[in-house]
Enzyme design. Sequence first.
Site, short mmCIF file in Angstrom:
data_model
loop_
_atom_site.label_atom_id
_atom_site.label_comp_id
_atom_site.label_asym_id
_atom_site.label_seq_id
_atom_site.Cartn_x
_atom_site.Cartn_y
_atom_site.Cartn_z
N LYS A 175 0.85 -1.19 0.00
CA LYS A 175 0.00 0.00 0.00
C LYS A 175 0.88 1.24 0.00
CE LYS A 175 -3.59 2.54 2.49
NZ LYS A 175 -2.79 3.79 2.58
N THR A 231 4.85 6.65 15.07
CA THR A 231 4.65 5.79 16.23
C THR A 231 3.18 5.67 16.63
OG1 THR A 231 6.90 6.12 17.05
CG2 THR A 231 5.23 5.52 18.68
N GLU A 251 8.74 0.02 11.77
CA GLU A 251 9.84 0.99 11.77
C GLU A 251 9.17 2.34 11.91
OE1 GLU A 251 11.88 3.94 11.08
OE2 GLU A 251 11.83 3.34 8.96
N CYS A 285 13.15 9.67 9.30
CA CYS A 285 12.98 9.19 10.68
C CYS A 285 14.32 9.05 11.40
CB CYS A 285 12.24 7.86 10.68
SG CYS A 285 12.90 6.64 9.54
N GLU A 382 8.90 14.26 17.25
CA GLU A 382 9.40 14.26 15.88
C GLU A 382 8.79 15.42 15.10
OE1 GLU A 382 10.56 10.67 12.94
OE2 GLU A 382 8.47 10.74 13.52
#
Length: 479
Positions: A175, A231, A251, A285, A382
């Site tokens: 996807k 996350t 990940e 990331c 982040e």
Amino acid sequence: MKGLLIDGQLVEAPRTTVSYNPTTGEVLGEAPDASVEQAKAAVAAARRAFDTTDWSTNVEFRVRCLRQFYDGLVKHREELRELTIAEVGHPRQMTYGAALDVPIDIVKYYTDLLEGYSFTEELPEVESYGIKNRRWVEKEAAGVVSAIIPYNYPTQIAIAKVAPALAAGCTVILKGAPQTPLITLALGEIIANETDIPAGVVNVITSPSVEVAEVLTSDPDVDMITFTGSTPVGRRIMEVASKTVKKVFLELGGKSALIAVDDADADFLALIATMTICSHAGQGCAVTSRLLVPAARKDEFVAKVKDAIGNVKIGDPALEETYVGPLISADQREKVDAMVQRAVAAGATLVAGGEKIDGPGYFYAPTVLADVDPESEIAQDEVFGPVLAIIAYDGDDEAVAIANNSIFGLSGSVFGADDDRAIAIARRIRTGTVSVNGGNWFAPDSPFGGYKQSGIGREMGVAGLEEFLERKTLAVPVK
């Protein structure tokens, strides 16, 4: 318009979704928006292909198909390059590395690895009740895999999932990210048109629909999920997958620290810190978005970073000299800017940048913040933008403590005049990868993944293949 790949056929969808060029803000093209029924059809096709064909057991055939996939990627490399620049906003120079060329080599790596990989491991004989037993372990494909990827490195991440999954003998539903559907669909076209991969072995769909994503994570016919993204979404995937106890690879996010040891070369460090935070406009990331500097040299390091970041070329990613391209969308740019403004309001010192760049596209000025509280939002969350937070420390122990003060544990860097001292510090950082004095760990054979809430498992390398394998232990009496 490119088509979805479902059960070996390139097909349209009942609706379309728009892909935008982040450099101009203009429509780049339309992509099919897969329906829930098409997502279920893709899962059913992958299930059938795994259960009724010899894909999972015919290693020689898999090698041949992977070589065809590699050749197809090489054949269409320049088309993929231009599409990557236009849809993802990767600067051209990055496409010669992690954005395109290295990912293509990942396919070759797994093809070569598969040719010599042993799927059987003999164990020592044991005696039980006076009878000797031969024992061995067979490694089998995990089954049907849902592979869900983000927008920032769509080719690299897609291939890092699909290539080892196919090498292991799995079947896949890939996807693409809603922001970058065209590049992922292009991979599906190469598989459909350039390889002998059987119908249903690889299915490629695109959709912004949460309901479509839920099919891929909840359908009982899916055996494994491999996901790269935020996350919070990773937590949700674990929750949904737990209902059928699926194997999960994640990940996720990162808030990686670059530690400047007190004897580090300030000019070199400033260059590396700048190049890293500005790479793909900070949309990575593993980007080291926290710079930890010794308090006694803080002003020196801040000044050097300010000078270095002022020399970075921002602009059209199609130009060879451009290093910083756009953020992926207007929404992402607003998010980045809001975080910077809150950081300044909370007491951080704005050293450079801190503003949206006028004109077409979604550009944001590379930003440096000093005097950052290590507990603050900008130091903990982040950003996914070109924003570097500089934090002062006293002594190696405090530097390590600040680096590890994060829910994340994906990557990091250490710079110092003494390699041994820098390596010793690096070993204390709880992350999946660490660069010491500029060392580059990224390559197809290098396992990548995180500690803590940065994820579960490893991608690439031999470990990346074995994520897609199950182990079966067998025994038979020795006659």
